[in-house]
Design a protein around this motif. Structure first.
Motif, mmCIF file in Angstrom:
data_model
loop_
_atom_site.group_PDB
_atom_site.id
_atom_site.type_symbol
_atom_site.label_atom_id
_atom_site.label_comp_id
_atom_site.label_asym_id
_atom_site.label_seq_id
_atom_site.Cartn_x
_atom_site.Cartn_y
_atom_site.Cartn_z
ATOM 1 N N GLY A 41 -8.837 -2.670 0.543
ATOM 2 C CA GLY A 41 -8.011 -3.628 1.271
ATOM 3 C C GLY A 41 -8.601 -5.019 1.251
ATOM 4 O O GLY A 41 -7.881 -6.019 1.083
ATOM 5 N N VAL A 54 -4.719 -1.127 4.999
ATOM 6 C CA VAL A 54 -3.799 -2.011 5.726
ATOM 7 C C VAL A 54 -4.583 -2.945 6.631
ATOM 8 O O VAL A 54 -4.400 -4.176 6.628
ATOM 9 C CB VAL A 54 -2.792 -1.192 6.564
ATOM 10 N N GLU A 95 5.061 4.842 3.362
ATOM 11 C CA GLU A 95 4.537 6.154 3.772
ATOM 12 C C GLU A 95 5.597 7.228 3.583
ATOM 13 O O GLU A 95 6.706 7.128 4.101
ATOM 14 C CB GLU A 95 4.066 6.112 5.219
ATOM 15 N N VAL A 127 1.242 -7.653 4.437
ATOM 16 C CA VAL A 127 1.097 -6.276 3.957
ATOM 17 C C VAL A 127 2.329 -5.449 4.291
ATOM 18 O O VAL A 127 2.829 -5.490 5.422
ATOM 19 C CB VAL A 127 -0.144 -5.601 4.584
ATOM 20 N N GLY A 160 -0.072 6.182 3.780
ATOM 21 C CA GLY A 160 -0.622 5.759 5.066
ATOM 22 C C GLY A 160 -1.573 6.763 5.667
ATOM 23 O O GLY A 160 -1.576 6.962 6.878
ATOM 24 N N LEU A 214 3.479 -1.350 4.096
ATOM 25 C CA LEU A 214 2.990 0.015 3.916
ATOM 26 C C LEU A 214 4.162 0.931 3.610
ATOM 27 O O LEU A 214 5.159 0.951 4.327
ATOM 28 C CB LEU A 214 2.273 0.498 5.174
ATOM 29 N N VAL A 268 6.375 -1.240 7.946
ATOM 30 C CA VAL A 268 6.095 0.132 7.536
ATOM 31 C C VAL A 268 7.410 0.778 7.125
ATOM 32 O O VAL A 268 8.372 0.795 7.902
ATOM 33 C CB VAL A 268 5.453 0.967 8.668
ATOM 34 N N LYS A 274 -5.124 -7.033 6.142
ATOM 35 C CA LYS A 274 -4.639 -7.946 7.189
ATOM 36 C C LYS A 274 -5.780 -8.823 7.700
ATOM 37 O O LYS A 274 -5.583 -10.005 8.007
ATOM 38 C CB LYS A 274 -4.010 -7.162 8.337
ATOM 39 N N VAL A 288 0.656 -4.644 10.813
ATOM 40 C CA VAL A 288 1.215 -4.659 9.464
ATOM 41 C C VAL A 288 2.586 -5.325 9.495
ATOM 42 O O VAL A 288 3.300 -5.278 10.498
ATOM 43 C CB VAL A 288 1.305 -3.224 8.904
ATOM 44 N N THR A 297 -4.366 3.528 5.744
ATOM 45 C CA THR A 297 -4.371 2.770 7.000
ATOM 46 C C THR A 297 -5.579 1.847 7.067
ATOM 47 O O THR A 297 -5.493 0.722 7.583
ATOM 48 C CB THR A 297 -4.368 3.718 8.212
ATOM 49 N N ILE A 314 -2.692 0.087 11.930
ATOM 50 C CA ILE A 314 -1.581 -0.570 11.234
ATOM 51 C C ILE A 314 -0.696 -1.353 12.200
ATOM 52 O O ILE A 314 0.419 -1.729 11.846
ATOM 53 C CB ILE A 314 -0.732 0.461 10.473
ATOM 54 N N ILE A 369 0.853 -1.189 0.000
ATOM 55 C CA ILE A 369 0.000 0.000 0.000
ATOM 56 C C ILE A 369 0.882 1.230 0.000
ATOM 57 O O ILE A 369 1.770 1.369 0.856
ATOM 58 C CB ILE A 369 -0.934 -0.001 1.226
#
Length: 754
Positions: free
Chosen positions: A745, A279, A293, A289, A271, A291, A405, A283, A402, A276, A399, A268
């Motif tokens: 998502g 995410v 950002e 996943v 964020g 992320l 990140v 999940k 996740v 978010t 998140i 993704i």
């Protein structure tokens, strides 16, 4: 314009040489023979308010024939003002020794330093050595202006290096005009200092980077540009107190050449609100996943908002709220958008809103309350979101599980296989590290293009707007999706509910009441408002009705407009205040940064305030209507015609054009001088993006889903809006962000796991 400037520069430059600069960073120079003369081009770079400022000067012998300044991260309306005007002054005087632009001191200083570097290069002067850093050991406290308040840092130094840096205070501005008993006072009170959650992204990163590199040339934190710059200016202040020369800390930061490769089911990009949510829902489907950002935090523009559109959430049902009927809201939405939207996508969104709010409460711990505006299709953050981002913890909780990140990492391009499927992302970290994420599904959630002046002008009739949202959103996701084959859809318009004086500047040297005079005048219903052509375009009292409708009136007339005040009205305002020109209540439309004055406040210093406003170009003065039109750029004939018509309607006691209440039709008089106050709409986000289906899967021009590619949030809101303006329905953008992200998502996660 900036792209064109760069093209001109690169056309002139045939050989580039890079070296270091005393007090700046890097510089380049080229030359060519032209007949009997010798033209040469040199470039200097210095640190501005938001990042690097580059000045390129072309010389014919020792005379400047061209000066171009570029600073992509300087503040719109402030730093950009210096970028536009100082090169002309430097060219005219053939010198970097020119006056700074009022209100843009930091950017002006950077332009002058960079220009001086280019001049030094043209003379063959050595600029490779930085000055030596010599300080008196000890601990020093430095201060500088942040985004809203004053930032205070404590810096410990030895004779020649920085030992430690700590933010010790975030000092709020004083504003005794705020009625702290009013239920909504928490919003303007929170805006009096730098937002703690944004500032935290600065203090968690910059101190260590500055100490480790012993340099103030480190990059600002994306999404916290102004707070980052204020923090570093406070460090500079402490260094000066220690007897050091801050120029010694302009050591260039080498970029990292490392490469990193990751694998995930779903990646993704972005964020914020939609990212978010995507995410968490991906999940929930069992997908792995990652992320990506761009900034140092999650939450995006959604943490600056407060009310998502909601039908049938538990809190509404438990409190017996008379919720608006889904079919009724569907018909109203479609009608307001001229039925030029994807009805199936809109219907899935509306059907999801209630369960999404409940899911957010459970999954992210969001604390919801009923609408303070008594609307039956929205709920509200209970936590103070606009100022302190009290919902930041909830976005982080979304998140929490996740797989990875990657903060301060920007998506650059999508990976597309030979069949046209999107199978990953190429990105870059703040330090230059190249990142590849291979994935089965890619979700673009990058927040639109509000910070990209060129794209905004391309899709908004040549206009860009003052930013209340996030300047970091510059359209990378939109452009990546187009490159992968997605089709743009209903791009245009912005979400904006507030107006302000131009540049969000404040006139200095006055108390808070006099400082509020320009803003108050700009929203006063009993004063004439005209657009950039000089044409009256709205009922100036429209703010008392719908905030959205009023702002759309303004947006339709460009990036700024003018409120007109005559000397006759100025004399009344000095003696009687707004009450003297027909106001019996406070002008509506407080924007959190400035509060409007009460009707009985006598504006005794109004002429001095307007004179100070002229210096920073938020106010203009002309002895005649024609002269005022000339200095503001309005068409004189159009302006004079509109003023005369307005005066005639005021005499007749009827607004036959826009139906403004008669009590607010105030005659300007027939003698000058006249004044104009420049006002701007404040934009939260752009609107539009790429076309998606009800699963948020991106579509090609012929309606074919692109395998592996999804677009959520602002990047796909054009599928349910017509690309003209924000509708007269609150909670649209935030509601779409949460729900499109959740839907995207779910679908991306399912597809990746098949």
């Amino acid at each position: 314009m900036k792209q064109m400037q760069k093209q001109v520069v690169f056309f002139l430059i045939t050989i580039m040489m890079v070296s270091m600069l005393v007090g700046c960073s890097q510089e380049t120079g080229t030359s060519k023979e032209t007949g009997s003369t010798r033209e040469a081009t040199f470039t200097g770079v210095a640190r501005g308010y938001g990042g690097e400022v580059e000045v390129t000067i072309t010389f014919d012998e020792d005379k400047m024939i061209s000066v171009i300044a570029i600073g992509d991260n300087e503040t719109t309306g402030i730093g950009t003002n210096a970028l536009e005007k100082l090169p002309e002054a430097i060219l005219e005087t053939n010198s970097a020794d020119v006056e700074a632009i009022s209100g843009a001191t930091v950017t002006s200083k950077a332009i002058k330093e960079a220009a001086q570097s280019a001049i030094a290069q043209s003379r063959g002067e050595a600029t490779a050595e930085l000055p030596e850093l010599m300080m008196t050991p000890g601990t020093y406290v430095g201060q500088a202006q942040g985004y809203a308040g004053t930032l205070e840092v404590t810096v410990e130094v030895s004779e020649n290096e920085i030992i430690s840096i700590e933010l010790t205070d975030n000092i709020p501005q004083e504003n005794e005009m705020i009625d702290r008993e009013f239920w909504a006072a928490k919003y303007p009170v929170a805006m009096l200092r730098d937002t703690p959650q944004i500032l935290k992204t600065v203090t968690d990163r910059l101190p260590d980077r500055i100490v480790e590199s012993q340099s103030l040339a480190v990059d600002v934190i994306s999404g916290a540009t102004v707070s980052s710059s204020g923090f570093m200016m406070a460090v500079r202040d402490a260094i000066v107190q220690a007897g050091g020369n801050p120029a010694a800390l302009n050591r260039p930061i080498e970029k990292n050449t490392a490469e990193e490769v990751y694998e995930a089911d779903v990646v993704i990009i972005g964020g914020g609100t939609s990212g978010t949510s995507a995410v968490a829902s991906a999940k929930d489907e069992g997908a792995s996943v990652i992320l990506i950002e761009k900034s140092g935090r999650v939450g995006g523009t959604g943490s600056l908002s407060s009310q998502p559109m909601t039908l049938g959430a538990s809190i509404q049902l438990e409190n017996n709220v008379d919720i608006m009927d889904e079919d009724e809201l569907f018909e109203e939405w479609m009608a307001q958008n001229h039925w030029y939207v994807n009805g199936g996508t809109l219907r899935r969104f509306l059907q999801t809103t209630g369960s999404t709010v409940d899911w957010l409460a459970e999954r992210g711990g969001f604390n919801w309350g009923l609408s303070p505006w008594s609307q039956h299709w929205i709920v509200d953050y209970v936590d103070d979101s606009l100022g302190s981002m009290g919902v930041a913890d909830s976005f982080e909780q979304l998140i929490s599980d996740v797989d990875m990140v990657l903060y301060e990492t920007t998506g650059k391009s999508l990976i597309v296989d030979s069949h046209g499927a999107v199978v990953g992302v190429i990105a870059e970290k703040y330090d230059g590290t190249k990142v590849t994420v291979n994935a089965k599904s890619v979700i673009i959630a990058t927040g639109g293009m509000l910070g990209n002046k060129d794209l905004m002008e391309q899709y908004n009739n040549g206009y860009s707007y003052e930013i209340f949202g996030l300047a970091q959103n510059i359209g990378e996701g939109f452009e990546m999706a187009l490159e992968a084959g997605a089709v743009e859809w209903n791009v245009g318009g912005v979400a904006a509910h507030l107006t302000d004086v131009a540049g969000r500047r404040r006139v200095g040297g006055f108390d808070i009441y006099d400082t509020s005079i320009p803003y108050t005048l700009s929203i006063t219903p009993s004063l004439l408002k005209v657009n950039q052509r000089g044409e009256r375009f709205m009922d100036e009292n429209a703010k008392a009705g719908s905030m959205n409708s009023s702002t759309n009136f303004v947006l339709a007339n460009g990036s700024h407009n003018f409120t007109i005040v005559s000397q006759q009205q100025v004399e009344v305002l000095k003696a009687e205040g707004l009450a003297g020109i027909g106001m019996d209540t406070v002008p509506p439309g407080a924007n959190f940064f400035l509060q409007p004055l009460e009707p009985d406040y006598k504006m005794e210093n109004i002429e001095a305030v307007l004179a100070a406003g002229e210096e920073i170009e938020i106010a203009y003065k002309g002895d005649t209507l024609e002269e005022l039109a000339e200095v503001t750029g309005m068409d004189p004939a159009t302006f004079v015609r509109n003023v005369e018509r307005y005066n005639k309607m005021a005499e007749e006691g009827r607004d036959s054009y826009f139906n403004k209440p008669v009590q607010y039709m105030n005659h300007l008089g027939n003698e000058g001088p006249y004044y104009a106050i420049k006002a701007v709409p404040l934009a939260y986000s752009s609107l539009g993006g790429v076309r998606v289906d009800e699963n948020m899967q991106a579509l090609t021009a012929d309606g074919r889903p692109i395998t592996g590619l999804y677009a959520v949030g602002v990047e796909s809101i054009g599928s349910v809006l017509d690309g003209v303006a924000y509708p007269k329905l609150d909670g649209v953008a935030l509601g779409w962000g949460f729900n499109s992200g959740r839907i995207g998502g779910i679908e991306a996660g399912k597809a990746a796991l098949k």
